[in-house]
Design a protein around this motif. Sequence first.
Motif, PDB file in Angstrom:
ATOM      1  N   ARG A 215       1.109  -1.040   0.188  1.00 55.11           N
ATOM      2  CA  ARG A 215      -0.155  -0.293  -0.060  1.00 55.11           C
ATOM      3  C   ARG A 215       1.006   1.202  -0.404  1.00 55.11           C
ATOM      4  N   ASP A 216       1.977   1.535   0.317  1.00 55.08           N
ATOM      5  CA  ASP A 216       3.164   2.941   0.672  1.00 55.08           C
ATOM      6  C   ASP A 216       3.629   3.030  -0.483  1.00 55.08           C
ATOM      7  N   PHE A 217       3.395   1.996  -1.209  1.00 53.92           N
ATOM      8  CA  PHE A 217       4.184   2.060  -2.516  1.00 53.92           C
ATOM      9  C   PHE A 217       3.400   2.377  -4.208  1.00 53.92           C
ATOM     10  N   CYS A 352      -6.329  -2.689   6.888  1.00 55.76           N
ATOM     11  CA  CYS A 352      -6.061  -2.215   5.740  1.00 55.76           C
ATOM     12  C   CYS A 352      -5.113  -1.251   5.683  1.00 55.76           C
ATOM     13  N   MET A 353      -5.066   0.124   5.736  1.00 61.86           N
ATOM     14  CA  MET A 353      -3.932   1.336   6.073  1.00 61.86           C
ATOM     15  C   MET A 353      -3.954   1.399   7.983  1.00 61.86           C
ATOM     16  N   ILE A 354      -5.308   0.583   8.447  1.00 62.57           N
ATOM     17  CA  ILE A 354      -5.171   1.265  10.622  1.00 62.57           C
ATOM     18  C   ILE A 354      -5.151  -0.305  10.589  1.00 62.57           C
ATOM     19  N   ASP A 355      -4.210  -1.047  10.627  1.00 65.33           N
ATOM     20  CA  ASP A 355      -3.987  -1.777  10.409  1.00 65.33           C
ATOM     21  C   ASP A 355      -3.765  -1.927  12.098  1.00 65.33           C
ATOM     22  N   ARG A 356      -3.708  -1.654  12.993  1.00 69.77           N
ATOM     23  CA  ARG A 356      -3.824  -1.968  14.682  1.00 69.77           C
ATOM     24  C   ARG A 356      -5.373  -1.618  14.641  1.00 69.77           C
ATOM     25  N   TYR A 537      -1.608   9.323  16.043  1.00 70.29           N
ATOM     26  CA  TYR A 537      -1.637   7.661  14.788  1.00 70.29           C
ATOM     27  C   TYR A 537      -2.762   7.214  13.790  1.00 70.29           C
ATOM     28  N   HIS A 538      -3.796   6.725  14.477  1.00 67.22           N
ATOM     29  CA  HIS A 538      -4.783   5.872  13.627  1.00 67.22           C
ATOM     30  C   HIS A 538      -6.235   6.773  14.447  1.00 67.22           C
ATOM     31  N   ASN A 539      -6.048   6.647  15.372  1.00 65.50           N
ATOM     32  CA  ASN A 539      -7.083   7.428  16.389  1.00 65.50           C
ATOM     33  C   ASN A 539      -6.949   8.786  15.958  1.00 65.50           C
TER      34      ASN A 539
HETATM   35  C1  GLC Z   1       1.952   1.533   9.296  1.00 66.24           C
HETATM   36  C2  GLC Z   1       0.697   2.403   8.294  1.00 66.24           C
HETATM   37  C3  GLC Z   1       0.426   0.930   7.955  1.00 66.24           C
HETATM   38  C4  GLC Z   1       1.423   1.568   6.859  1.00 66.24           C
HETATM   39  C5  GLC Z   1       2.858   1.002   7.660  1.00 66.24           C
HETATM   40  C6  GLC Z   1       4.382   1.598   6.714  1.00 66.24           C
HETATM   41  O1  GLC Z   1       1.938   0.160  10.148  1.00 66.24           O
HETATM   42  O2  GLC Z   1      -0.129   1.847   9.783  1.00 66.24           O
HETATM   43  O3  GLC Z   1      -0.995   1.596   7.040  1.00 66.24           O
HETATM   44  O4  GLC Z   1       1.158   0.738   5.601  1.00 66.24           O
HETATM   45  O5  GLC Z   1       2.739   1.708   9.047  1.00 66.24           O
HETATM   46  O6  GLC Z   1       4.255   2.597   6.457  1.00 66.24           O
END
Ligand code: GLC
Length: 657
Positions: A215-217, A352-356, A537-539
Amino acid sequence: MKPSCRFLISKKNPVFFKHHHSLTSNLSGNQFSFDKNKQFLACPFRNLGFRTIFNEAQKSFCVPNSSLGQSRLTTRDGRGVSVVASCASQIREFSTSVETRVNDKNFERIYVQNGINVKPLVVERIDKDENVLGAEESRLGVLVDDGESVNRENLDGGLGVKIISPKREESDMEKEAWKLLNNAVVMYCGSPVGTVAANDPGDKMPLNYDQVFIRDFVPSALAFLLRGEGEIVKNFLLHTLQLQSWEKTVDCYSPGQGLMPASFKVRTVPLDDDKFEEVLDPDFGESAIGRVAPVDSGLWWIILLRAYGKLTGDYALQERVDVQTGIKLILNLCLADGFDMFPSLLVTDGSCMIDRRMGIHGHPLEIQALFYSALRSSREMLVVNDGSKNLVRAVNNRLSALSFHIREYYWVDMKKINEIYRYKTEEYSTEATNKFNIYPEQIPSWLMDWVPEEGGYLIGNLQPAHMDFRFFTLGNLWSVVSSLGTPKQNEAILNLIEAKWDDLVGNMPLKICYPALESEDWRIITGSDPKNTPWSYHNGGSWPTLLWQFTLACMKMGRMELAQKAVALAEKRLHADHWPEYYDTRTGKFIGKQARLYQTWTVAGFLTSKVLLENPERASLLFWDEDYELLEICVCGLSSSGRKRCSRFAAKSQILV
Ligand code: GLC
């Protein structure tokens, strides 16, 4: 000495090919240069990697084993185990059909036409000159650090793409950003394959931030593509495709085939006699904090594949048999029958992007928006033939059902909130207005005053008796970009962001979600997560990477000025603050408590936004308009079955515009 190149194999249990029996039995024995039985029995791992084949110029460096089909598998602890290793790739190369294990009634099987003797999986180097890649300061030839951003035409990646020069002198900040992006590039066997998540020199504990996240790429890829640099993206797409077919296990259990890893790392493994080799080591969540499933990876992969074709004109990549199979495997996984009652995708928390853990398990909007655009991308890219027509039909049906579901049930504005406020509950019938049995008491107190008259948004999640009213930025922005929302809804989403600018943008674009979970909610929903404290962070933290999605959404809706305003805000601080991963506090005032500096997708998000704003025609290749054909498909077959109640039919007039 250049390293040789392999994929890193993790130790797995030996029943890997159980699932693939029918698949392998379809293969014609004499197509293989190895003994199938021996191969499966001899392999002490579940997981067999692909053998990457490079062009002649590279072969001598990267593929030392000359015997076809023989390869060296390397365990995580570096022990080499000699086994036949190219079986998985051979399967993809030679199979005539890849039988699906799911949803057979819909697709029966994924059929790879002309499967026998198809072109083998080859990762070709696009560049002709190895020295270009060796140069430290300009690994991709995109960076021009002397301020002269011209004459890039020789660096067109061999795709005939004209390198787009900026129409003006780049600012020092932009020059720095390009340099940082180039420095984040990860090389594998002499070729660029991705960018690390962060390159923070002061970070003593990089955890997995030194890996290439799928996702970051994406923003890095778009920045490169928009500048006419296609090679790194093509390599990334092909290498991650190879990783896709790996079996992966968590506590002896294997998630479905077709899953894309969350991230991968290039490791250097010593060999005998002073040699070493490079291996690609994927993480499917088995090492990730919380063991989260990277559901979004495959969806982003499909979206990026489409973008690559659109921006380079190289459509041959998506037409390749192995790439088509990759798309089908991802779709198969997403379209599999389960216990779901809705057309939306059912996932666990943190997928997904919120990975917690953030209370987004179920049907989170972000996944639905990515799912929708991955389906739309696939619809454009799938080669339609006898073997794929059922899958294409399933894709169309799902697209239609999904957009109806989200447009109808996720949408809130003043009018809808008032409806919910007056909902009757416990309605048992197919005619219920309050289908999900939402208790009006659930409407949070902040919401009543928050939603502006002229705006609205898609809620974060919908489950039986549960609406998550939080505003999730990525899901809303990507709904605009992919036309998951109606044109009116899309407009209203941007109206809301404009009206609630201080809450959603403040000092730094953009808040990942609003509002933050506080007190008891934080304790119960996040499990007292010290990283996800309120407004961090995600919150409720602010993530500058979201700038590119915002820019794209604004450009699609003709709101350039909004995007420019956000970019200008980011421009004020990102460079001075060393490109942080995220910001904290209600207004995004402070650099995040545990934010990495020199976070690549912060840099890339900024650059992509800048280039997009200057190239509206290129930007338009990256979003989707309303597809009226999809709106015509009524999946429940109302007319033929004569069923009386089809809520979709009843609501159709309202959702079309
Ligand atoms: C954190 C983010 C995630 C991202 C990763 C690498 O875990 O929550 O979305 O992909 O960092 O940057």
